[in-house]
Design an enzyme around this catalytic site. Structure first.
Site, PDB file in Angstrom:
ATOM      1  N   ARG A 279      59.955  76.657  25.638  1.00  0.00           N
ATOM      2  CA  ARG A 279      58.552  76.251  25.739  1.00  0.00           C
ATOM      3  C   ARG A 279      57.648  77.383  26.202  1.00  0.00           C
ATOM      4  O   ARG A 279      56.448  77.363  25.961  1.00  0.00           O
ATOM      5  CB  ARG A 279      58.409  75.102  26.745  1.00  0.00           C
ATOM      6  CG  ARG A 279      58.869  73.780  26.239  1.00  0.00           C
ATOM      7  CD  ARG A 279      59.137  72.834  27.366  1.00  0.00           C
ATOM      8  NE  ARG A 279      60.266  73.320  28.154  1.00  0.00           N
ATOM      9  CZ  ARG A 279      60.840  72.652  29.135  1.00  0.00           C
ATOM     10  NH1 ARG A 279      60.372  71.479  29.482  1.00  0.00           N
ATOM     11  NH2 ARG A 279      61.878  73.159  29.778  1.00  0.00           N
TER      12      ARG A 279
ATOM     13  N   HIS B  80      62.597  67.047  23.214  1.00  0.00           N
ATOM     14  CA  HIS B  80      64.041  67.186  22.942  1.00  0.00           C
ATOM     15  C   HIS B  80      64.365  66.683  21.527  1.00  0.00           C
ATOM     16  O   HIS B  80      65.123  67.316  20.792  1.00  0.00           O
ATOM     17  CB  HIS B  80      64.866  66.327  23.912  1.00  0.00           C
ATOM     18  CG  HIS B  80      64.806  66.734  25.343  1.00  0.00           C
ATOM     19  ND1 HIS B  80      64.495  65.858  26.351  1.00  0.00           N
ATOM     20  CD2 HIS B  80      65.038  67.932  25.954  1.00  0.00           C
ATOM     21  CE1 HIS B  80      64.552  66.482  27.521  1.00  0.00           C
ATOM     22  NE2 HIS B  80      64.862  67.744  27.316  1.00  0.00           N
TER      23      HIS B  80
ATOM     24  N   SER C 208      60.843  66.831  31.166  1.00  0.00           N
ATOM     25  CA  SER C 208      61.386  65.634  31.816  1.00  0.00           C
ATOM     26  C   SER C 208      60.802  65.501  33.217  1.00  0.00           C
ATOM     27  O   SER C 208      60.543  64.392  33.687  1.00  0.00           O
ATOM     28  CB  SER C 208      62.911  65.726  31.881  1.00  0.00           C
ATOM     29  OG  SER C 208      63.443  65.767  30.580  1.00  0.00           O
TER      30      SER C 208
ATOM     31  N   LYS D  82      71.074  67.855  40.479  1.00  0.00           N
ATOM     32  CA  LYS D  82      69.649  67.569  40.202  1.00  0.00           C
ATOM     33  C   LYS D  82      69.253  66.156  40.620  1.00  0.00           C
ATOM     34  O   LYS D  82      68.104  65.770  40.437  1.00  0.00           O
ATOM     35  CB  LYS D  82      69.364  67.763  38.705  1.00  0.00           C
ATOM     36  CG  LYS D  82      69.459  69.207  38.254  1.00  0.00           C
ATOM     37  CD  LYS D  82      68.993  69.362  36.819  1.00  0.00           C
ATOM     38  CE  LYS D  82      68.949  70.822  36.406  1.00  0.00           C
ATOM     39  NZ  LYS D  82      68.584  71.005  35.005  1.00  0.00           N
TER      40      LYS D  82
HETATM   41  P1  ADP Z   1      68.359  71.224  31.626  1.00  0.00           P
HETATM   42  O1  ADP Z   1      69.023  70.399  32.664  1.00  0.00           O
HETATM   43  O2  ADP Z   1      69.261  72.089  30.815  1.00  0.00           O
HETATM   44  O3  ADP Z   1      67.102  71.913  32.074  1.00  0.00           O
HETATM   45  P2  ADP Z   1      66.656  69.591  29.974  1.00  0.00           P
HETATM   46  O4  ADP Z   1      67.002  68.198  29.585  1.00  0.00           O
HETATM   47  O5  ADP Z   1      65.483  69.769  30.872  1.00  0.00           O
HETATM   48  O6  ADP Z   1      67.971  70.116  30.586  1.00  0.00           O
HETATM   49  O7  ADP Z   1      66.439  70.502  28.696  1.00  0.00           O
HETATM   50  C1  ADP Z   1      67.411  70.673  27.706  1.00  0.00           C
HETATM   51  C2  ADP Z   1      66.919  71.698  26.714  1.00  0.00           C
HETATM   52  O8  ADP Z   1      65.766  71.188  26.063  1.00  0.00           O
HETATM   53  C3  ADP Z   1      66.516  73.040  27.312  1.00  0.00           C
HETATM   54  O9  ADP Z   1      66.887  74.071  26.401  1.00  0.00           O
HETATM   55  C4  ADP Z   1      65.008  72.945  27.392  1.00  0.00           C
HETATM   56  O10 ADP Z   1      64.382  74.217  27.347  1.00  0.00           O
HETATM   57  C5  ADP Z   1      64.722  72.143  26.135  1.00  0.00           C
HETATM   58  N1  ADP Z   1      63.453  71.420  26.203  1.00  0.00           N
HETATM   59  C6  ADP Z   1      63.040  70.554  27.152  1.00  0.00           C
HETATM   60  N2  ADP Z   1      61.813  70.067  26.874  1.00  0.00           N
HETATM   61  C7  ADP Z   1      61.424  70.660  25.707  1.00  0.00           C
HETATM   62  C8  ADP Z   1      60.242  70.600  24.891  1.00  0.00           C
HETATM   63  N3  ADP Z   1      59.177  69.859  25.232  1.00  0.00           N
HETATM   64  N4  ADP Z   1      60.219  71.340  23.761  1.00  0.00           N
HETATM   65  C9  ADP Z   1      61.273  72.130  23.432  1.00  0.00           C
HETATM   66  N5  ADP Z   1      62.403  72.237  24.141  1.00  0.00           N
HETATM   67  C10 ADP Z   1      62.491  71.506  25.263  1.00  0.00           C
END
Ligand code: ADP
Length: 163
Positions: A92, A19, A130, A43
């Site tokens: 990803r 992130h 995450s 979630k």
């Molecule tokens: P959500 O609840 O929207 O899934 P996340 O916190 O999991 O929230 O992810 C937020 C954003 O960050 C999403 O666009 C996700 O694809 C992106 N993201 C999560 N992990 C990575 C990573 N390792 N590399 C690039 N983008 C990421």
């Protein structure tokens, strides 16, 4: 366009180096980045909304054009209230792409002027999620490769308080 305001929403449960990389890269592209921490009650997040928000604020405090807020309404309503021009998402995998593309079409029917910018992950973060970090944390594995030290500490404090 005047000052371009971009919003990067997510649950950030927890905020990972994947992130942070997206946020830094977006901050070099747009004048203002709002990292929007979603309540995401469905979630059942491991970390509270307050903890997720304050960790993001702490970790990102040195990036001048980044601010952190939390929200608990529909993302589309939040984007409208913020007057956002751009929505940032990270990609990803093709699975992320398919998921995001469906959402993008939905957002744009409701907010026709919003532009969605998807940034591909860097190779070293492509496997990082995450969900993976939470799984490692529950089994007391090392987190230093995935999250900043203050995030790792908050996770272990939270898990210890639930024992
Ligand atoms: P959500 O609840 O929207 O899934 P996340 O916190 O999991 O929230 O992810 C937020 C954003 O960050 C999403 O666009 C996700 O694809 C992106 N993201 C999560 N992990 C990575 C990573 N390792 N590399 C690039 N983008 C990421």
């Amino acid at each position: 366009m005047s000052e371009c305001k971009a919003v990067f929403p997510g649950s950030f449960d927890p905020l990972t180096f994947g992130h942070i990389d997206i946020i830094k890269r977006a901050a070099s592209m747009f004048e203002q980045i709002v990292v929007a921490v979603a309540a995401s009650p469905s979630k059942h997040p491991m970390l509270s909304l307050e903890v997720r928000t304050s960790l993001a604020a702490k970790v990102l405090k040195d990036i001048k054009n980044v601010s952190v807020v939390s929200f608990d309404n529909l993302m589309i309503d939040f984007l409208r209230e913020e007057g956002a021009h751009v929505l940032i998402r990270g990609l990803r995998s093709t699975a992320d792409f398919q998921y995001e593309l469906n959402l993008i079409h939905m957002y744009r029917t409701q907010l026709p002027n919003i532009e969605v910018v998807c940034l591909p992950t860097r190779l070293e973060y492509s496997f990082m999620s995450s969900t993976l970090v939470r799984e490692i944390a529950i089994h007391h594995g090392p987190l230093t490769q995935y999250v900043p030290a203050e995030v790792a500490k908050a996770i272990s404090d939270t898990l210890n308080s639930k024992k």
